[in-house]
Design a protein around this motif. Structure first.
Motif, PDB file in Angstrom:
ATOM      1  N   PRO A 518       6.013  -0.532   4.698  1.00 15.32           N
ATOM      2  CA  PRO A 518       5.875  -1.966   4.323  1.00 15.32           C
ATOM      3  C   PRO A 518       4.762  -2.298   3.098  1.00 15.32           C
ATOM      4  O   PRO A 518       4.820  -3.225   2.255  1.00 15.32           O
ATOM      5  CB  PRO A 518       5.686  -2.882   5.557  1.00 15.32           C
ATOM      6  CG  PRO A 518       6.062  -2.043   6.698  1.00 15.32           C
ATOM      7  CD  PRO A 518       6.122  -0.551   5.991  1.00 15.32           C
ATOM      8  N   GLN A 519       3.708  -1.517   3.457  1.00 14.08           N
ATOM      9  CA  GLN A 519       2.360  -1.867   2.341  1.00 14.08           C
ATOM     10  C   GLN A 519       2.807  -1.240   0.928  1.00 14.08           C
ATOM     11  O   GLN A 519       2.377  -1.812  -0.116  1.00 14.08           O
ATOM     12  CB  GLN A 519       1.145  -1.166   3.013  1.00 14.08           C
ATOM     13  CG  GLN A 519       0.718  -1.920   4.398  1.00 14.08           C
ATOM     14  CD  GLN A 519      -0.446  -1.122   4.744  1.00 14.08           C
ATOM     15  OE1 GLN A 519      -1.683  -1.299   4.010  1.00 14.08           O
ATOM     16  NE2 GLN A 519      -0.449  -0.502   6.036  1.00 14.08           N
ATOM     17  N   ALA A 520       3.332  -0.017   1.073  1.00 16.83           N
ATOM     18  CA  ALA A 520       3.822   0.624  -0.211  1.00 16.83           C
ATOM     19  C   ALA A 520       4.821  -0.076  -0.839  1.00 16.83           C
ATOM     20  O   ALA A 520       4.524  -0.280  -2.039  1.00 16.83           O
ATOM     21  CB  ALA A 520       4.323   1.919   0.044  1.00 16.83           C
ATOM     22  N   LEU A 521       5.722  -0.726  -0.417  1.00 13.39           N
ATOM     23  CA  LEU A 521       6.923  -1.384  -1.130  1.00 13.39           C
ATOM     24  C   LEU A 521       6.206  -2.959  -1.675  1.00 13.39           C
ATOM     25  O   LEU A 521       6.791  -3.530  -2.524  1.00 13.39           O
ATOM     26  CB  LEU A 521       7.937  -1.776  -0.001  1.00 13.39           C
ATOM     27  CG  LEU A 521       8.762  -0.358   0.255  1.00 13.39           C
ATOM     28  CD1 LEU A 521       9.926  -0.829   1.261  1.00 13.39           C
ATOM     29  CD2 LEU A 521       9.119   0.241  -0.848  1.00 13.39           C
ATOM     30  N   ARG A 522       5.332  -3.532  -0.762  1.00 11.80           N
ATOM     31  CA  ARG A 522       4.596  -4.514  -1.204  1.00 11.80           C
ATOM     32  C   ARG A 522       3.911  -4.340  -2.507  1.00 11.80           C
ATOM     33  O   ARG A 522       3.965  -5.163  -3.396  1.00 11.80           O
ATOM     34  CB  ARG A 522       3.945  -5.048  -0.149  1.00 11.80           C
ATOM     35  CG  ARG A 522       2.842  -6.478  -0.658  1.00 11.80           C
ATOM     36  CD  ARG A 522       2.218  -6.745   0.602  1.00 11.80           C
ATOM     37  NE  ARG A 522       0.962  -7.838   0.373  1.00 11.80           N
ATOM     38  CZ  ARG A 522      -0.109  -7.524   0.087  1.00 11.80           C
ATOM     39  NH1 ARG A 522      -0.560  -6.135   0.047  1.00 11.80           N
ATOM     40  NH2 ARG A 522      -1.092  -8.280  -0.444  1.00 11.80           N
ATOM     41  N   VAL A 523       3.339  -3.404  -2.618  1.00 11.72           N
ATOM     42  CA  VAL A 523       2.579  -2.914  -3.835  1.00 11.72           C
ATOM     43  C   VAL A 523       3.408  -2.940  -4.996  1.00 11.72           C
ATOM     44  O   VAL A 523       3.240  -2.811  -6.130  1.00 11.72           O
ATOM     45  CB  VAL A 523       1.425  -1.920  -3.601  1.00 11.72           C
ATOM     46  CG1 VAL A 523       0.754  -1.574  -4.850  1.00 11.72           C
ATOM     47  CG2 VAL A 523       0.369  -2.395  -2.516  1.00 11.72           C
ATOM     48  N   SER A 524       4.587  -1.961  -4.647  1.00 13.26           N
ATOM     49  CA  SER A 524       5.478  -1.577  -5.601  1.00 13.26           C
ATOM     50  C   SER A 524       6.571  -2.528  -6.269  1.00 13.26           C
ATOM     51  O   SER A 524       7.429  -2.202  -7.074  1.00 13.26           O
ATOM     52  CB  SER A 524       6.139  -0.432  -5.041  1.00 13.26           C
ATOM     53  OG  SER A 524       5.579   0.706  -4.566  1.00 13.26           O
TER      54      SER A 524
END
Length: 603
Positions: A518-524
């Motif tokens: 969830p954190q990685a996709l939010r940044v991506s």
């Protein structure tokens, strides 16, 4: 003792200024800013004047686009079965309306902001009128003046009637209703003319509204969007989780059923379906579900791995046998054996209590039913009588390929990015090799390989259609770039997040799906949307491998028609507008999503 409470942190309100103050502070605040504003304004106005000159040039015959709109939208789909196109459009727009309502999408229009948008639109219309070339029809020039004056007057009246202190938000339902009403008014009242081809003969009737065969379906479709949004909002409140899951399931498998079962209209051999297809689907669905449920009991992880390895070996043996022609077997049976083997290998991850095992087995049963039904429909001959294959073309092909390439390449990209950042050398090396090899090869080379070379390596009796080959090539190529975009997001997750997950006792799968991704996709999000826009525009390369996409029809098909020989400019300008509208919509949607998730803001 008095209770001590921490002060609540609130974002300070942004100061609002008049339009003149904003222009002075942002565009003419200094000598250098003034020079830049003047120079870039001159460049933009010059570019706009050039575009308008191309659009309204005396050499541009826009009847070439008006006559071939159906060709641009769906290529050579049979006219007598064109109602299937409208049914498909109605289903897509219906689910779009339900999606907007169920998720409570609200861009946050306000009365004063809408008024400012109206004023800006009016100013732009008047600027366009000043830049129009002399060859522009008088009706269009007058329409620009009317639109500009009316928009500025209405916007100004609203701005004066609604002061800043009493500004109110406009509900999305009301805004959507206004937009639908305006579009329907334009479609029914504006005399665009009636153009088309009937029985091989071109007809053109200027000065009238569009034909009823176009007005009525569009009216139904747009009204479906409006009322579905209202229904979706109400269902989202009462049965939110159920309706949202149903909508997600539709967006995953629904378009494929629309393309291959509604638009393609397969002619099923029902005797073969009931004697072979249904028993096979039932065997894999029920047998596989029972196996997954049994192996999912706690303490059977090792047994599940052994059974999964044996099934995987059996599945691979079936594919080797198919390649050498040792014995006949339906391809969907080989695919099902491979899928059940992979599902059994995943059992230790989803093992647990009875409810978890029931969900896993139920998901498998539903997946098998859908897969076998879809494969049967794809392999069944179509009833369409088309002059030349394929049955899909134009905007339908462009959007369909782009949509499913993005849908399939996203999970593949996630898996590849996780494998490349894994501590297991074999997964890291394999994913790195795949990503670097694919990224080092041009997309057109990948498309040529899948459309020309891949059929040479398939087992005897197995073929692949041009549409499937293009889809596979695009997906393989896009997944490599998607993986790198997501890997950038994974690297932004701090080490403390991993340590906190381990301290809570989360498994690797739980840590990855609940904490890291969830954190990685939010940044991506910006990179992923950029990849989606690039994928949509790259579908124009379908023409090189024989597909009739939007670009090929506008660039090659229409200019070669006897009535419009050499008329490329109108068609290319039209599809440029289509590409721009779709790309701009995706870009603005991503910006709203970033603002909603507060992506890019310091925490």
């Amino acid at each position: 003792m008095s209770e001590i409470t921490a002060p609540i942190e609130t974002r300070p309100e942004e100061p609002s200024h008049t339009a003149g103050r904003w222009i002075r502070d942002n565009l003419f605040s200094s000598v250098s800013n003034t020079i830049q504003t003047v120079v870039f304004s001159a460049i933009v106005l010059g570019l706009l004047r050039w575009i308008l000159g191309q659009v309204f040039s005396e050499d541009a015959d826009w009847s070439s686009v008006a006559t071939n709109l159906r060709l641009l939208m769906s290529y050579n789909y049979p006219t007598e079965q064109f109602v299937r196109i409208w049914v498909a459009a109605a289903a897509i727009f219906l689910m779009l309306g339900l999606s907007l309502g169920a998720w409570g999408i609200d861009p946050g229009f306000s009365v004063r902001r809408s008024a400012r948008t109206l004023i800006s639109t009016g100013v732009f219309a008047l600027v366009v009128r000043l830049l129009l070339p002399s060859s522009t029809p008088d009706a269009i020039a007058m329409a620009m003046i009317v639109i500009g004056v009316v928009a500025i007057v209405i916007g100004g009246v609203v701005m004066r009637a609604v002061p800043k202190s009493s500004d109110r938000r406009v509900s999305f339902t009301a805004a959507l209703g206004v937009m639908v009403g305006l579009v329907l008014a334009v479609v029914w009242l504006v005399p665009f003319g009636s153009y088309g081809v009937a029985e091989g003969e071109r007809y053109a009737v200027p000065g009238v509204t569009v034909a009823s065969s176009t007005k009525v379906p569009w009216t139904i479709v747009l009204l479906l969007v409006f009322f579905a949004q209202i229904l979706g909002r109400r269902l989202g409140v009462s049965v939110g989780s159920v309706i949202r899951r149903s909508i997600v399931a539709f967006w995953v498998i629904g378009p494929a059923f629309i393309i291959f079962l509604v638009l393609r209209d397969p002619s099923f051999d029902w005797a073969h379906v009931w004697s072979t297809d249904v028993p096979m689907a039932a065997a894999f669905a029920l047998g596989g579900g029972a196996l997954l449920y049994a192996l999912g009991r706690p303490g059977r992880d090792d047994l599940a791995r052994v059974v999964g390895a044996l099934l995987l070996a059996l599945a691979l043996f079936h594919w080797v046998a198919a390649f050498f022609g040792w014995y006949p077997m339906l391809q969907k049976a080989r695919i099902s054996f491979l899928l059940i083997a992979l599902a059994v290998l995943l059992v230790p991850t989803f093992a647990g209590e009875r409810s978890a095992r029931v969900r896993f087995a139920g998901a498998w049963v539903g997946f098998m039913v859908v897969l076998h039904w879809l494969i049967t429909g794809i392999n069944t001959p179509s009833t369409l009588e088309i002059s030349a294959p394929p049955f899909l073309g134009g905007l339908v092909l462009t959007v369909g390929i782009a949509y499913y390439v993005m849908l399939v390449s996203f999970p593949l990209g996630v898996l590849l990015s996780l494998a490349r950042t894994s501590k297991m050398p074999i997964f890291r090396v394999m994913s790195t090799t795949y990503i670097e090899v694919i990224r080092g090869v041009p997309l057109i080379t990948v498309l040529f390989f899948f459309s020309i070379m891949l059929p040479l390596f398939l087992p005897r009796g197995m073929g692949i259609s041009d549409l499937a080959a293009v889809f596979a090539g695009y997906t393989v190529f896009s997944a490599a770039y998607m993986a790198e975009n997501i890997r950038g997001g994974l690297q932004s997750v701090r080490r403390g997040q991993y340590e906190a997950a381990d301290a809570l006792g989360l498994t690797t799968v739980q840590r990855t799906t609940l904490i890291v991704l969830p954190q990685a996709l939010r940044v991506s999000i910006p990179n992923l949307v950029g990849q989606a826009i690039a994928t949509f525009k790259e579908t124009s390369l379908i023409a090189i491998v024989g597909g009739f996409d939007l670009l090929r029809i506008a660039n090659s098909t229409i200019p070669n028609q006897p009535d419009f020989l050499g008329q490329k400019r109108p068609g290319l300008l039209f599809i440029s507008l289509v590409y721009f509208v779709v790309a701009y919509t995706m870009s603005k949607s991503s910006q709203r999503l970033e603002a909603r998730l507060q992506a890019g803001q310091a925490r």
